[in-house]
Design an enzyme around this catalytic site. Sequence first.
Site, PDB file in Angstrom:
ATOM      1  CG  HIS A 367     -68.629  91.496 102.928  1.00  0.00           C
ATOM      2  ND1 HIS A 367     -69.182  92.492 102.177  1.00  0.00           N
ATOM      3  CD2 HIS A 367     -69.607  91.098 103.802  1.00  0.00           C
ATOM      4  CE1 HIS A 367     -70.440  92.693 102.566  1.00  0.00           C
ATOM      5  NE2 HIS A 367     -70.719  91.853 103.543  1.00  0.00           N
ATOM      6  CB  CYS A 410     -64.956  95.242  98.473  1.00  0.00           C
ATOM      7  SG  CYS A 410     -66.527  96.012  98.036  1.00  0.00           S
TER       8      CYS A 410
END
Length: 538
Positions: A367, A410
């Site tokens: 992430h 991301c």
Amino acid sequence: MGDDISLNFRQKLLLIDDNLGTEDVAALKFLCLDLIPFKKLESAQSALDIFQLLMAEEYLNEEDTFLLAELLYRIKCHFLLQKLNYTKERVQEYLPEKGRVSPYRQMLYELAENITSDMLKEIIFLLRDHLPKRQPIFSALKLLILLEKQGLLTESNVKMLEEICTSVSPDLLETVNSYKREKVSLPRQENTLPIKESAQPGGTKVFSSPQETSIKSVSSKINGHYGEESRSLWEHVGNVHSLPTRQDDKAGNVVQGISEVNLNLELPAEFISAKNESKKLTSYKMDGPKRGFCLVINNVKFDGYLGERKGSCKDAGELKQVFTWLGLEVEIYKDQTAKEIKDLMEIWQDSEKHINRDCFICCILSHGESGAIYGKDGELISIRTIMSYFTAKQCPALAEKPKLFFIQACQGQKIQCPVYVEPDAQVPKLPSVQQKISPFESIPEEADFLLGMATIDGYASFRHVEQGTWYIQALCSKLQLLVPRGEDILSILTEVNEDVSRRADSLGKKKQMPQPAYTLRKKFIFPVPRDPPPSQQH
């Protein structure tokens, strides 16, 4: 209650300090030179020391953290702004009114950011009669401070700086000229903030009345208004499908070698063979005894609120197959905390591991936020920090060798939407997506780095829960297709951009655009393996 707030505030400062490296601390000290007496700053050894000085001078407190937000913004540690409840957009909005770093200091810092190690050597040589004989100078910031100490560089006198830029790199001169133009054209504004007495490095007391200005420079060209109030703590996983890979793809050569760019078109015919030979010299040496190492950090399960990254093991497995096929020794590390990632970088920066090896590659699947990735413990670590372990100074055995980093994470939660164009229609104006900054701010200033990002800053990347991520799957596919054709890595990444940009979710509403950044000096071309690609092996 007040004590609780104070404790919470100091905890935030501690977290920020933990994410700042040595170069970041040096940058903070430099940007604070007009605000804090130089002698006090000189003794600061950490970011916490600087924060303490700012608090003592009443520039920083728990009710007003804007100056610290401005400093983090200017050193491009945008991912830390959230700890102060700021975003890049909010900082940019308030800078004209509340900015405290003077245009002069901004100009010097931006100039230092664009002075390469080779330029620095030339400048030191030119100024050898003006600099201390026995004082080593390892950075452009240190050099500028010495010039200020000796009175050779001031806010109103940048003549020597102009002469240096003209001699070493005329491109740098535009930064100084922009500052001079803005200094003349900007009217004096009434300062809404208290004017504080501060000391210049030379010991002369001055009164600072900072104004925000739009200095034109390399970094201002790549720093646009971007980011969001809310940040993504998850990676988008939906019902997505992949377009079939085109086997007839032909990568265009998007990068010219150094000798091609500087080619004198009037060379006589007898030098044609020399020209062709020079083309061969524009590629990195890739014929050593061993190709190198490839680290794959695969974070799948996280502590707390960050969701499991299903499908990531598919990516890690394909990366291992492809880079093993390309001759690298692949090591996979699963579910690493931020500290464990730093510890890994310290272990792998050991020069003995890289002797007689051609390159180094690191792939991180996790992430992420703007300019940073999450450890499994939910703590952020900046991409720049990770890459800085492998600079020539920190890892001499990799000096002048290519170092490639591929980040699947991301960089925010915005969703890129498709733009539909009719064949006979006027092409619509591209959305602001195209104007976002590049990940160059994450790359160390030194040469020979490449950073491949799955998506542009502020936006989400996509992962199929079974087939893996769009970016990593496209990267592995294009490497297998184009390495046997002798294509260089930048041409391959251009094809990866094309591949991913054509993908969409099942409703056709979600898109993704990868983005590479690099300081490579030559073409990076993998030697063609003898075995067929993994996709063709049965």
